[in-house]
Design a protein around this motif. Structure first.
Motif, PDB file in Angstrom:
ATOM      1  N   GLU A   1      35.151  39.938  42.988  1.00  0.00           N
ATOM      2  CA  GLU A   1      36.364  39.139  43.203  1.00  0.00           C
ATOM      3  C   GLU A   1      37.013  38.679  41.906  1.00  0.00           C
ATOM      4  OE1 GLU A   1      36.070  36.311  46.319  1.00  0.00           O
ATOM      5  OE2 GLU A   1      35.104  37.745  47.660  1.00  0.00           O
ATOM      6  N   GLU A   2      36.234  38.624  40.831  1.00  0.00           N
ATOM      7  CA  GLU A   2      36.834  38.260  39.541  1.00  0.00           C
ATOM      8  C   GLU A   2      37.560  39.433  38.896  1.00  0.00           C
ATOM      9  OE1 GLU A   2      34.926  36.168  36.474  1.00  0.00           O
ATOM     10  OE2 GLU A   2      34.148  34.615  37.795  1.00  0.00           O
ATOM     11  N   GLU A   3      37.128  40.632  39.233  1.00  0.00           N
ATOM     12  CA  GLU A   3      37.692  41.813  38.553  1.00  0.00           C
ATOM     13  C   GLU A   3      38.783  42.503  39.352  1.00  0.00           C
ATOM     14  OE1 GLU A   3      36.819  42.453  35.489  1.00  0.00           O
ATOM     15  OE2 GLU A   3      35.136  41.057  35.453  1.00  0.00           O
TER      16      GLU A   3
ATOM     17  N   ASP B   1      41.762  42.748  42.492  1.00  0.00           N
ATOM     18  CA  ASP B   1      42.690  42.088  43.406  1.00  0.00           C
ATOM     19  C   ASP B   1      42.552  42.785  44.771  1.00  0.00           C
ATOM     20  OD1 ASP B   1      44.902  41.276  44.923  1.00  0.00           O
ATOM     21  OD2 ASP B   1      46.125  40.967  43.133  1.00  0.00           O
TER      22      ASP B   1
ATOM     23  N   THR C   1      45.723  43.376  47.043  1.00  0.00           N
ATOM     24  CA  THR C   1      46.592  44.476  46.596  1.00  0.00           C
ATOM     25  C   THR C   1      45.926  45.827  46.871  1.00  0.00           C
ATOM     26  OG1 THR C   1      47.471  43.027  44.879  1.00  0.00           O
ATOM     27  CG2 THR C   1      47.921  45.375  44.631  1.00  0.00           C
TER      28      THR C   1
ATOM     29  N   SER D   1      47.894  46.313  38.671  1.00  0.00           N
ATOM     30  CA  SER D   1      48.255  45.662  39.927  1.00  0.00           C
ATOM     31  C   SER D   1      47.001  45.481  40.791  1.00  0.00           C
ATOM     32  CB  SER D   1      49.328  46.462  40.670  1.00  0.00           C
ATOM     33  OG  SER D   1      48.773  47.644  41.207  1.00  0.00           O
TER      34      SER D   1
ATOM     35  N   LEU E   1      43.727  45.473  39.255  1.00  0.00           N
ATOM     36  CA  LEU E   1      42.677  44.808  38.459  1.00  0.00           C
ATOM     37  C   LEU E   1      43.154  43.408  38.095  1.00  0.00           C
ATOM     38  CD1 LEU E   1      41.596  47.575  35.907  1.00  0.00           C
ATOM     39  CD2 LEU E   1      40.289  46.712  37.847  1.00  0.00           C
ATOM     40  N   LYS E   2      42.236  42.461  38.117  1.00  0.00           N
ATOM     41  CA  LYS E   2      42.600  41.106  37.712  1.00  0.00           C
ATOM     42  C   LYS E   2      42.409  40.959  36.206  1.00  0.00           C
ATOM     43  CE  LYS E   2      41.675  38.454  41.896  1.00  0.00           C
ATOM     44  NZ  LYS E   2      40.723  37.529  42.525  1.00  0.00           N
ATOM     45  N   VAL E   3      43.192  40.096  35.608  1.00  0.00           N
ATOM     46  CA  VAL E   3      43.014  39.810  34.179  1.00  0.00           C
ATOM     47  C   VAL E   3      42.565  38.357  34.041  1.00  0.00           C
ATOM     48  CG1 VAL E   3      44.650  41.535  33.385  1.00  0.00           C
ATOM     49  CG2 VAL E   3      45.459  39.240  33.923  1.00  0.00           C
TER      50      VAL E   3
ATOM     51  N   GLU F   1      46.396  35.143  33.456  1.00  0.00           N
ATOM     52  CA  GLU F   1      47.656  35.687  33.993  1.00  0.00           C
ATOM     53  C   GLU F   1      48.812  35.522  33.008  1.00  0.00           C
ATOM     54  OE1 GLU F   1      48.761  37.370  36.737  1.00  0.00           O
ATOM     55  OE2 GLU F   1      46.666  37.742  37.239  1.00  0.00           O
TER      56      GLU F   1
ATOM     57  N   LYS G   1      49.205  38.475  30.815  1.00  0.00           N
ATOM     58  CA  LYS G   1      49.094  39.767  31.508  1.00  0.00           C
ATOM     59  C   LYS G   1      50.043  40.825  30.929  1.00  0.00           C
ATOM     60  CE  LYS G   1      48.738  41.812  36.080  1.00  0.00           C
ATOM     61  NZ  LYS G   1      48.515  41.557  37.495  1.00  0.00           N
TER      62      LYS G   1
END
Lengths: 254, 94
Positions: A57-59, A61, A64, A171, A173-175, A178, A181
């Motif tokens: 969940e950290e890495e 999205d 999406t 879109s 992958l989470k960073v 933000e 980004k």
């Protein structure tokens, strides 16, 4: 006469099947039932794989991913999150004790990456190995690799980017931050490249696979003979796919 | 008390720590060690997380404990080391 290894061309499969096949071959290899095996494959639908130690969940999205139909899976290997879309993925499964494989883990990364580099060279691309697990060309990353060792067997898998859509990649992958980004995306566009970008033309998946086949044969001085998954490997694949790689417990475990 | 840290290990990988600690005793209740590093065998990270419970959040104790766990479980890190892990854990308190 050259040593003969098995070549598997399993083409395009889901993330769950792909990871299950690698693990199945690791099992049969650890039981001495199959020769060293090199596999080339692709991902359909597109997918993210995360490293064993990463938090899903950290890495990723997840919303999406669902909207875009992108699968996600946790690997049994460490390393980072990878967006698999336009690429050829390879895996090699070989006993640790094989004379071609250095005992030292980092050295063995370098050795196996040597095969990928020879494959790229066959396509006209000069590259170099950058420890720990990258291959770069013109200062930009074109391949990422990850290795595990279990039951006295080495499994290394890695990507060879044929094309890359950094905006789509970020879109899903989470960073960590933000606010930066946009800068991060711009940085990654500067740091990542692909076969298409380097050569200025599209190369078919089959042609990349053929170049890589020759690369592995040259690096290890072996002959890759095309084979298929054994009955037991197919059964193991099904089992690992259902009980592990498509299971919530596995993918959300960290 | 719960806290998180993100630490780029010098010459190594990105380490992410999620820490639940006892403020009064300055010790670890629960820890998750995450990131894009490599550890062999991979499953040893869960042993590391379990063994670190109740360790005092102080540099010397942490390094000593982590090194003893590495030795006991025969863990090989790539892109991470005991000092980096200690630094990442202590960053949760800053």
């Amino acid at each position: 006469m050259k040593e003969q290894w098995r070549l598997l061309k399993t083409n395009f499969s889901t993330a769950f099947t792909n990871m299950a096949v690698d693990r199945a071959v690791l099992v049969t290899s650890s039981e001495g039932k199959v020769p060293p095996t090199v596999r080339f494959y692709g991902w359909k639908p597109s997918a993210i794989s995360i490293g064993y130690f990463q938090s899903l969940e950290e890495e990723v999205d997840l919303d999406t991913c669902r909207k875009l139909g992108v699968d996600y899976v946790r690997r049994i290997t460490g390393g980072g999150a990878v967006f698999h879309e336009e690429e050829l993925t390879y895996s090699i499964v070989i006993p640790e004790a094989h004379p071609q494989i250095p005992k030292n883990i980092l050295k063995s990364y370098g050795r196996i990456c040597g095969a990928v580099m020879k494959g790229l060279e066959n396509l006209g691309i000069e590259s170099k190995y950058v420890p720990i697990n990258d291959i770069i060309t013109g200062g930009k990353k074109i391949s990422g690799n990850a290795q595990t060792r279990k039951a006295k067997i080495v499994l290394q898998h890695g990507t060879v980017l044929t094309d890359v859509d950094v905006d789509k990649m970020f879109s899903v992958l989470k960073v960590p931050n933000e606010k930066i980004k946009d800068k991060l995306i711009a940085d990654v566009k500067q740091r990542v490249t692909s076969i298409k970008h380097v050569l200025g033309k599209e190369i078919r998946f089959e042609d990349v696979a053929e170049a890589m086949k020759i690369g592995f044969e040259e690096e290890f001085n072996v002959e890759l003979a095309e084979g298929v998954l054994s009955k037991e490997e197919k059964e193991l694949t099904k089992k690992f796919e259902e009980k592990c790689f498509s299971a919530r417990d596995w993918n959300h475990r960290r | 008390m719960q806290s998180k840290s993100i630490y780029k290990v010098p010459n190594g990988k990105l380490l992410k720590i999620s820490l639940d600690y006892d403020e009064k005793n300055n010790s670890i209740n629960k820890i998750n060690i995450m990131g894009d590093f490599f550890a062999y065998p991979e499953e040893s990270i869960e042993s590391m997380e379990n063994e670190l419970k109740n360790t005092i959040l102080e540099k010397e104790s942490l390094i000593k404990k982590i090194n003893s766990i590495i030795k006991w479980y025969n863990i090989e890190f790539i892109g991470l080391h005991a000092e980096g892990l200690t630094e990442g854990i202590l960053m949760c308190k800053k």
